[in-house]
Design a protein around this motif. Structure first.
Motif, short mmCIF file in Angstrom:
data_model
loop_
_atom_site.label_atom_id
_atom_site.label_comp_id
_atom_site.label_asym_id
_atom_site.label_seq_id
_atom_site.Cartn_x
_atom_site.Cartn_y
_atom_site.Cartn_z
N TYR A 66 10.70 -69.41 18.75
CA TYR A 66 9.29 -69.08 18.96
C TYR A 66 9.01 -68.79 20.43
N ARG A 67 9.50 -69.66 21.30
CA ARG A 67 9.26 -69.46 22.73
C ARG A 67 9.87 -68.17 23.24
N PHE A 68 11.08 -67.89 22.77
CA PHE A 68 11.74 -66.65 23.19
C PHE A 68 10.89 -65.45 22.81
N VAL A 69 10.46 -65.43 21.57
CA VAL A 69 9.69 -64.28 21.09
C VAL A 69 8.35 -64.17 21.81
N ARG A 70 7.65 -65.28 21.87
CA ARG A 70 6.34 -65.29 22.53
C ARG A 70 6.44 -64.78 23.97
N ASP A 71 7.40 -65.34 24.71
CA ASP A 71 7.53 -64.97 26.11
C ASP A 71 7.88 -63.49 26.28
N THR A 72 8.82 -63.03 25.48
CA THR A 72 9.26 -61.65 25.62
C THR A 72 8.12 -60.69 25.33
N VAL A 73 7.34 -61.03 24.34
CA VAL A 73 6.24 -60.16 23.97
C VAL A 73 5.18 -60.11 25.08
N TRP A 74 4.72 -61.27 25.52
CA TRP A 74 3.61 -61.28 26.45
C TRP A 74 3.98 -60.84 27.85
N VAL A 75 5.19 -61.17 28.26
CA VAL A 75 5.58 -60.81 29.62
C VAL A 75 5.75 -59.29 29.75
N ALA A 76 5.83 -58.63 28.61
CA ALA A 76 5.93 -57.16 28.66
C ALA A 76 4.70 -56.54 29.30
N ALA A 77 3.63 -57.29 29.33
CA ALA A 77 2.40 -56.77 29.96
C ALA A 77 2.60 -56.51 31.44
N SER A 78 3.63 -57.10 32.02
CA SER A 78 3.83 -56.94 33.46
C SER A 78 4.54 -55.64 33.79
N TRP A 79 5.22 -55.06 32.82
CA TRP A 79 5.88 -53.79 33.13
C TRP A 79 5.38 -52.64 32.25
N TYR A 80 4.68 -52.95 31.19
CA TYR A 80 4.20 -51.89 30.30
C TYR A 80 3.15 -51.01 30.98
N ARG A 81 3.27 -49.73 30.78
CA ARG A 81 2.26 -48.81 31.28
C ARG A 81 1.77 -47.92 30.15
N PRO A 82 0.49 -48.01 29.84
CA PRO A 82 -0.05 -47.18 28.76
C PRO A 82 0.18 -45.70 29.05
N GLY A 83 0.52 -44.97 28.03
CA GLY A 83 0.80 -43.56 28.23
C GLY A 83 2.18 -43.32 28.79
N GLY A 84 3.00 -44.35 28.84
CA GLY A 84 4.36 -44.21 29.36
C GLY A 84 5.30 -43.63 28.32
N GLN A 85 6.60 -43.86 28.56
CA GLN A 85 7.61 -43.27 27.70
C GLN A 85 7.52 -43.78 26.26
N HIS A 86 7.34 -45.08 26.13
CA HIS A 86 7.30 -45.67 24.80
C HIS A 86 5.91 -46.20 24.49
N GLY A 87 5.41 -45.90 23.31
CA GLY A 87 4.16 -46.48 22.85
C GLY A 87 4.39 -47.89 22.35
N PRO A 88 3.33 -48.61 22.05
CA PRO A 88 3.47 -50.00 21.61
C PRO A 88 4.26 -50.14 20.31
N GLU A 89 4.07 -49.22 19.40
CA GLU A 89 4.79 -49.32 18.12
C GLU A 89 6.29 -49.13 18.32
#
Lengths: 225, 225
Positions: free
Chosen positions: B184-207
Motif C-alpha cells: 500500500y505504501r509503495f503504491v500510494r507514494d509512487t502515485v502521489w509523488v508523481a505530482a512533483s514531475w508530472y506536467r499537464p499537456g506533456g508527453q503522457h496523459g494521466p491515463e
DNA sequence: CTCCTTCCCTAACAATTGTTTGGTAGGTTA
DNA sequence: TAACCTACCAAACAATTGTTAGGGAAGGAG
C-alpha cells in the motif's frame, strides 16, 4: 568534498555543564572530543530540518534541540544554509560511492537493479533525515547556484538507473513494452519517498523492505495464471 | 465543507485595469465576475506554494503573481494559512468523492485498484499544485489541530486501499506472500509523488501513466519464463 | 601562576514576515 | 445626482528571522 569548512581547529578540550538558563535543556554533562561535535550538531539539525522542513526550521529551534543558544551555532557553521549544504553534500557523496561500487561489480541488469534498490534502502536506514530533506527540498534548492550539484548528482544517478534498465531490456531480462523513463521515475520515487515513513529499528529492516519492493516491481503483485 | 469563508458577498461587478505601479504586472484587462476571483487567486497561490513550498512562500510573492499588493489579499482571505487550508480541503473533498464513486461501483479487486490508480493520476492532472502541496506539507501540517482533517482523510484512503488489497488476496487475485501494508505504501507514494514531475499537456496523459504504472505493479517488469 | 584556545552566552542588529488600518477609484443602484 | 459597494492601494505595525560582536568560563600548555 564541497564547501570549505570553518573547522574550529580540532582539539581535545572538554565541555562542561553550563548554567542552564531555566527553560533550555542540557543534553550532556559528560565530555567528548570536538571533531565529533560538528557531526553531532549536523545530525541534530538534519532531524529538525526533516521534521519541520528547512524553511520552517529556525536556527533557534536547532540550537534548542542541541541544548545551546542560536548565536552559538555560528561558532561551528557559517550559516543555516551551509548546514543544509553540508548535510546534503555528505549524503550525496556517500550515496555516489555506494552506487559506484555496485556498478563496478559487473553484475547482470537484474542483479544490478536489486543491488541499487537495496543500497538505497540501506542509505535511508543510515541517513533517513538527509534523504527526507533531499526529497523535500531538492526541487527548489536546485534553482540556487550553490546547490547546483544536486542537479549534477541527479543526472549521474539517472544515468545509472536508465543504463541498467536499457541493458536489461536489450538482454531480454526486462519487458520491452514499458516506457523506461517512466519506470525509472516510479522506482526512484518509491525508493526515496520511503524516507518519510521509514523508522530505523522498526518492523522491517532495509533489506526486508528492499526484498518486498523488488518482488513487487519485478514480478508484480498479480497472481500468475 | 470546512472553514468559514470570508466570502465578499458574491456580486456581478467587474474589474478594471488598474494603474500598474511600474514593477508589478497586470494579468487581465478583461472583466470577470467576482466569485471566480477567489478561485483564481487560490489557483495562483497553489502554484506558488507548490513551486516554493508553503513556508518559503511569502504573501507578497502570491500577491505579485496575482498582480496585486500583499495587503489586498486580505480582502479575500483571512490569512495565508486559510488559503492553504482551502486549497487542501477542496482537493481532498473532490478526491474523496471520486474514490467513493469507484468503491461504489462494485468492481473486483483488480479493477478497483486500476480505477483508484487511474483516478489518482487524473486528480494529479487536474490539481497538480494541490497534490504537490499535500505531498510536501501534509506530514507536519498534520500536527496542527487546524489540519487534523488531513489525518482523517488519510485514514479513510488507507482503508480503501488496504481493504481492496485484502479482498484481492482473499480472492487469490493478488499474491499472498507480500506485506499488504508495505505494498500500500509503495503504491500510494509512487502515485502521489508523481505530482512533483508530472506536467499537464506533456508527453503522457494521466491515463497512459496509470496504464504504465499498473502494468508495472501488477505484472512486474521482469520478463516471464 | 599565567597565557591561550575552545566553546558557549548575552545582547543586539537589520531585514523580512504576516497582518491591519484607512483611504479611494470606479461601477451599480436608487 | 447621491449613496453605496466592490476590490484594490498605500503605509504602517509588531513579531520573528538569520546573523554578528563582545565577553567569559573552563581547561591545557608553558
Amino acid at each position: 568534498m564541497r564547501g570549505e569548512r570553518r573547522t574550529p581547529a580540532s582539539n581535545t578540550s572538554d565541555r562542561k555543564t553550563a548554567v542552564s538558563s531555566s527553560s533550555r535543556s542540557r543534553r550532556k554533562t559528560v565530555t567528548s572530543p570536538a571533531p565529533e561535535r560538528r557531526e553531532e550538531l549536523l545530525a541534530t539539525a538534519a532531524e529538525v530540518f526533516a521534521a519541520q522542513g528547512y524553511r520552517a526550521t529556525t536556527v533557534r529551534k536547532i540550537a534548542d534541540a542541541a541544548g545551546m543558544l542560536a548565536g552559538s551555532l555560528y561558532y561551528h557553521f557559517d550559516s543555516k544554509e551551509s548546514m543544509l549544504d553540508e548535510i546534503l553534500a555528505t549524503f550525496l557523496d556517500e550515496l555516489r560511492s555506494r552506487y559506484d561500487a555496485v556498478l563496478a561489480a559487473g553484475l547482470g541488469p537484474r542483479e544490478t537493479i536489486e543491488a541499487l534498490v537495496t543500497e538505497s534502502f540501506r542509505e535511508i536506514d543510515r541517513h533517513r533525515a538527509a534523504v527526507a530533506i533531499y526529497q523535500k527540498e531538492s526541487p527548489h534548492l536546485r534553482t540556487q547556484p550553490r546547490f547546483g550539484y544536486l542537479t549534477a548528482s541527479q543526472r549521474k544517478f539517472e544515468k545509472a538507473w536508465l543504463g541498467t534498465l536499457e541493458r536489461g531490456v536489450a538482454a531480454k531480462v526486462f519487458r520491452a513494452d514499458l516506457d523506461i523513463r517512466l519506470t525509472y521515475r516510479f522506482v526512484r520515487d518509491t525508493v526515496w519517498v520511503a524516507a518519510s515513513w521509514y523508522r530505523p529499528g522498526g518492523q522491517h529492516g532495509p533489506e526486508e523492505i528492499a526484498r518486498q519492493y523488488l518482488s513487487t516491481v519485478l514480478e508484480g503483485i498479480a497472481v500468475r495464471d
